[in-house]
Design a protein around this motif. Sequence first.
Motif, PDB file in Angstrom:
ATOM      1  N   VAL A 119       0.860  -1.183   0.000  1.00 29.87           N
ATOM      2  CA  VAL A 119       0.000   0.000   0.000  1.00 29.87           C
ATOM      3  C   VAL A 119       0.900   1.237   0.000  1.00 29.87           C
ATOM      4  O   VAL A 119       1.800   1.352   0.847  1.00 29.87           O
ATOM      5  CB  VAL A 119      -0.912   0.011   1.242  1.00 29.87           C
ATOM      6  N   PRO A 120       0.729   2.165  -0.937  1.00 24.88           N
ATOM      7  CA  PRO A 120       1.566   3.365  -0.943  1.00 24.88           C
ATOM      8  C   PRO A 120       1.553   4.082   0.397  1.00 24.88           C
ATOM      9  O   PRO A 120       0.508   4.195   1.058  1.00 24.88           O
ATOM     10  CB  PRO A 120       0.928   4.226  -2.041  1.00 24.88           C
ATOM     11  N   PHE A 210     -11.972  -5.594  -7.262  1.00 23.68           N
ATOM     12  CA  PHE A 210     -12.237  -4.796  -8.447  1.00 23.68           C
ATOM     13  C   PHE A 210     -12.874  -5.686  -9.513  1.00 23.68           C
ATOM     14  O   PHE A 210     -12.740  -6.915  -9.459  1.00 23.68           O
ATOM     15  CB  PHE A 210     -10.942  -4.201  -8.996  1.00 23.68           C
ATOM     16  N   PRO A 211     -13.498  -5.110 -10.520  1.00 26.91           N
ATOM     17  CA  PRO A 211     -14.020  -5.926 -11.620  1.00 26.91           C
ATOM     18  C   PRO A 211     -12.929  -6.641 -12.413  1.00 26.91           C
ATOM     19  O   PRO A 211     -13.207  -7.613 -13.097  1.00 26.91           O
ATOM     20  CB  PRO A 211     -14.744  -4.894 -12.504  1.00 26.91           C
ATOM     21  N   TRP A 212     -11.693  -6.150 -12.323  1.00 23.29           N
ATOM     22  CA  TRP A 212     -10.576  -6.780 -13.010  1.00 23.29           C
ATOM     23  C   TRP A 212      -9.542  -7.242 -11.983  1.00 23.29           C
ATOM     24  O   TRP A 212      -9.604  -6.883 -10.816  1.00 23.29           O
ATOM     25  CB  TRP A 212      -9.954  -5.826 -14.034  1.00 23.29           C
ATOM     26  N   GLN A 213      -8.573  -8.033 -12.436  1.00 21.36           N
ATOM     27  CA  GLN A 213      -7.559  -8.587 -11.540  1.00 21.36           C
ATOM     28  C   GLN A 213      -6.355  -7.643 -11.465  1.00 21.36           C
ATOM     29  O   GLN A 213      -5.695  -7.390 -12.486  1.00 21.36           O
ATOM     30  CB  GLN A 213      -7.107  -9.965 -12.029  1.00 21.36           C
ATOM     31  N   GLU A 214      -6.070  -7.134 -10.268  1.00 24.05           N
ATOM     32  CA  GLU A 214      -4.943  -6.212 -10.099  1.00 24.05           C
ATOM     33  C   GLU A 214      -4.617  -6.090  -8.623  1.00 24.05           C
ATOM     34  O   GLU A 214      -5.514  -6.145  -7.769  1.00 24.05           O
ATOM     35  CB  GLU A 214      -5.280  -4.843 -10.680  1.00 24.05           C
ATOM     36  N   ASP A 215      -3.321  -5.959  -8.305  1.00 20.68           N
ATOM     37  CA  ASP A 215      -2.947  -5.649  -6.924  1.00 20.68           C
ATOM     38  C   ASP A 215      -2.167  -4.341  -6.812  1.00 20.68           C
ATOM     39  O   ASP A 215      -1.893  -3.879  -5.720  1.00 20.68           O
ATOM     40  CB  ASP A 215      -2.163  -6.801  -6.273  1.00 20.68           C
ATOM     41  N   ARG A 216      -1.836  -3.729  -7.940  1.00 20.48           N
ATOM     42  CA  ARG A 216      -1.088  -2.466  -7.914  1.00 20.48           C
ATOM     43  C   ARG A 216      -2.084  -1.310  -8.045  1.00 20.48           C
ATOM     44  O   ARG A 216      -2.563  -1.013  -9.142  1.00 20.48           O
ATOM     45  CB  ARG A 216      -0.053  -2.444  -9.039  1.00 20.48           C
ATOM     46  N   TYR A 217      -2.328  -0.692  -6.945  1.00 20.94           N
ATOM     47  CA  TYR A 217      -3.351   0.359  -6.850  1.00 20.94           C
ATOM     48  C   TYR A 217      -2.745   1.513  -6.064  1.00 20.94           C
ATOM     49  O   TYR A 217      -2.431   1.358  -4.875  1.00 20.94           O
ATOM     50  CB  TYR A 217      -4.590  -0.218  -6.162  1.00 20.94           C
ATOM     51  N   PHE A 218      -2.573   2.674  -6.708  1.00 21.31           N
ATOM     52  CA  PHE A 218      -1.812   3.742  -6.069  1.00 21.31           C
ATOM     53  C   PHE A 218      -2.714   4.686  -5.271  1.00 21.31           C
ATOM     54  O   PHE A 218      -2.973   5.833  -5.649  1.00 21.31           O
ATOM     55  CB  PHE A 218      -0.980   4.532  -7.075  1.00 21.31           C
ATOM     56  N   VAL A 219      -3.162   4.188  -4.160  1.00 17.98           N
ATOM     57  CA  VAL A 219      -3.931   4.947  -3.167  1.00 17.98           C
ATOM     58  C   VAL A 219      -3.538   4.409  -1.797  1.00 17.98           C
ATOM     59  O   VAL A 219      -3.491   3.185  -1.626  1.00 17.98           O
ATOM     60  CB  VAL A 219      -5.448   4.792  -3.406  1.00 17.98           C
ATOM     61  N   GLY A 288       2.144  11.494 -12.378  1.00 18.54           N
ATOM     62  CA  GLY A 288       1.132  10.454 -12.335  1.00 18.54           C
ATOM     63  C   GLY A 288       1.664   9.243 -11.598  1.00 18.54           C
ATOM     64  O   GLY A 288       2.872   9.117 -11.375  1.00 18.54           O
ATOM     65  N   PRO A 289       0.794   8.315 -11.224  1.00 20.92           N
ATOM     66  CA  PRO A 289       1.239   7.172 -10.422  1.00 20.92           C
ATOM     67  C   PRO A 289       2.010   6.123 -11.205  1.00 20.92           C
ATOM     68  O   PRO A 289       2.809   5.392 -10.621  1.00 20.92           O
ATOM     69  CB  PRO A 289      -0.068   6.597  -9.880  1.00 20.92           C
ATOM     70  N   TRP A 290       1.777   6.003 -12.505  1.00 19.82           N
ATOM     71  CA  TRP A 290       2.451   5.001 -13.333  1.00 19.82           C
ATOM     72  C   TRP A 290       2.935   5.692 -14.605  1.00 19.82           C
ATOM     73  O   TRP A 290       3.280   6.864 -14.558  1.00 19.82           O
ATOM     74  CB  TRP A 290       1.494   3.840 -13.634  1.00 19.82           C
ATOM     75  N   ASN A 291       2.967   5.009 -15.737  1.00 18.49           N
ATOM     76  CA  ASN A 291       3.235   5.706 -16.998  1.00 18.49           C
ATOM     77  C   ASN A 291       2.112   6.682 -17.300  1.00 18.49           C
ATOM     78  O   ASN A 291       2.345   7.732 -17.890  1.00 18.49           O
ATOM     79  CB  ASN A 291       3.385   4.704 -18.141  1.00 18.49           C
TER      80      ASN A 291
END
Length: 503
Positions: A119-120, A210-219, A288-291
Motif C-alpha cells: 500500500v503506498p 475490483f471488476p478486473w484482476q490487479e494488486d497495484r493500486y496507487f492509493v 502520475g502514479p504510473w506511466n
Amino acid sequence: MMACIAKLRGERLALRLMGCLLLLPTPFATAADAAPVAVDQATMMAWITRIDEQGIRLPGYVADEWMERWGHDQFVAFGLQDVRLEPFEVLRWEAHSWSLRVWPRGRQDDSVMLSAWPVPLSGNATALHGELALTTADTPPQPGLIAVEPYRLMQFDQAHMRDEVARWHYDPDGDFDTLQQTVPMGPRFQHVLEPAMAAGAKAWIGILEFPWQEDRYFVPYDAKLRDMPGLYLSQAEGQRLLALMAQGPVEARINVHREARPAISHNVVGVLPGRSDEWIIIGTHHDGPWNSAVEDASGVALVMAQAQYWAQVPQDQRPHNMMFLLQGGHMSRGAGLHHTAKTYAKRLRENTVAVIHLEHAAREAHVVDGALIPGDKPEVRWWFTSHMPQLEQVVSDAICAHQLDRSLLMPPYGWPKPEAKRPPTDASVFFLTTPVISLLAAPMYLFDPADRVDMVHEASLEPITTAVIDMVNGLADTSAAALHASEYQPPQAQRLPGCEAGL
C-alpha cells in the motif's frame, strides 16, 4: 547558424540553406503569417505517447524530471514568455521489496507465498508475524492482529448524478439513463489504513475486489507516511487467502522495504500578454502514479495545445493575459497546486477571470475475462464550474457547440459529500478564491498501471481543445470582479436549458 552558412561555398545555395534551417527550432506560424490553427489529434497523441514512454512519473522520479524539462522546452519553442521552473518539496516514495507468506496456525511447513503489492505510504516490516482476522462492516479490526479486509470501488448511478447532482448535462445518446460508472476511489479513499491503525492492528491486507484482476493500486497519495505496513492482494489472490482462513486460524509473515525521502519537483510556467490587465490561467498536473497516459499525459497535451494555439494569436486579440501551468506533486498531496495557490494568491484572488484546468481525456473501459479493455466512448466528463451564471453559460455553450457528449456540469462544492468545500480535482484550492472551470474524468483504472496510451480517448482531444478556445473567447468581455459579483448560492438558480435551446 554561421558555421552552417560557411559550408555553402561551392554548393547549391538554396538546397544547402534549407538543410541548415532544418537544424534550427521550427517557429510556429503567427497570426501575421496565417490564421491561428488549433493543434490536431495526431500531434497531441504524439506528445502523450512520448510522455508515456518515459516510465513511472511519480514525483521525484526520473520520468517526471524529464517531463518538467520537456514541458519547459515546449513552452519556449511555442514562444511563451517568462518560461520557468518553480521548485517546491515533495515526498518521493518507492517500494523496493515485499513479500507475504501465510499458513494455517502452527503449520508453517505448509506455508504458501501470495502475490501482493505494498500500500503506498504504508510502513516497513521485517519478518512481521501475526494472526489474521477478517474485517467486515460488522467486524472491526482487532488490536494485535493483522486485518484482512475486502476493498471495493464506488459506483455512481449517472441518472442520479444527472438529476440530483449536476446543474446541467449533455447526453444526446441517453447513456445516463442506465449507466453505472465505477470510479477509482473506495469509500475511504485516502484513509485506507486508518481504521486498522486506530484499532491497534499489526498490519492491514486489502483484497482489491475490483471488476478486473490487479494488486497495484496507487492509493493513498496524500504524502502522509504511515508506520503500519499494508499490502494489496488481487481478487484472485484474496480468494485464495479467504479460502484458507475459512478452514481455521491463519498466520502470516510480512516483509516490506520501501524508501521515502524529500525531493524537489517543479511547476512549469509560461505566460502570454493579452489586451487586459487580468488573467486566464490554463493548467493541469504533469506527474502520475504510473506511466499514466490518461493521468495526466492527456491533460498535459490539452494544455500544450492551448499554449501553442494562443501563441499564434496577436496580443491585442488575446482577451486577457494568459498563464499556462503544468503543476507537479499531484501525487504528493497536490504540492504543486498548493505552491501555485500560495505564490499567486493575490493574482488569483483579485484579477484572475478564470482558472481552466484540464485533466484526463479518458476512454471508458470494460472488463473481459478479468482484464481491462478500452471501449469506444469517452468516460463521463465532469465539468466542475464555479456558481456564476456567465461562467456556466460559457461552459455549456462550448460543450454544445463541440458536441462533448457524456458531460455533466458539476457543483464546485457539496459533492461527493455535503460538507465538501471544493471538488476532488487538481484545481480544488483555486475554487476558494477564483472563478474556475475544472474538467475531470474519473475512469476506474486511473490509479492502475493499465493506464496506457490505448486508454486515451483520442477523438476527444480536438473538440476539448476548440471548446476551451471558445470558453476563453467567451470570457473576453468580463472581469474577475463582474464574475464574483454574479456568484449565487444554490438552490437560487434555475437549471440551464439544454443544448437544443441554445443552438
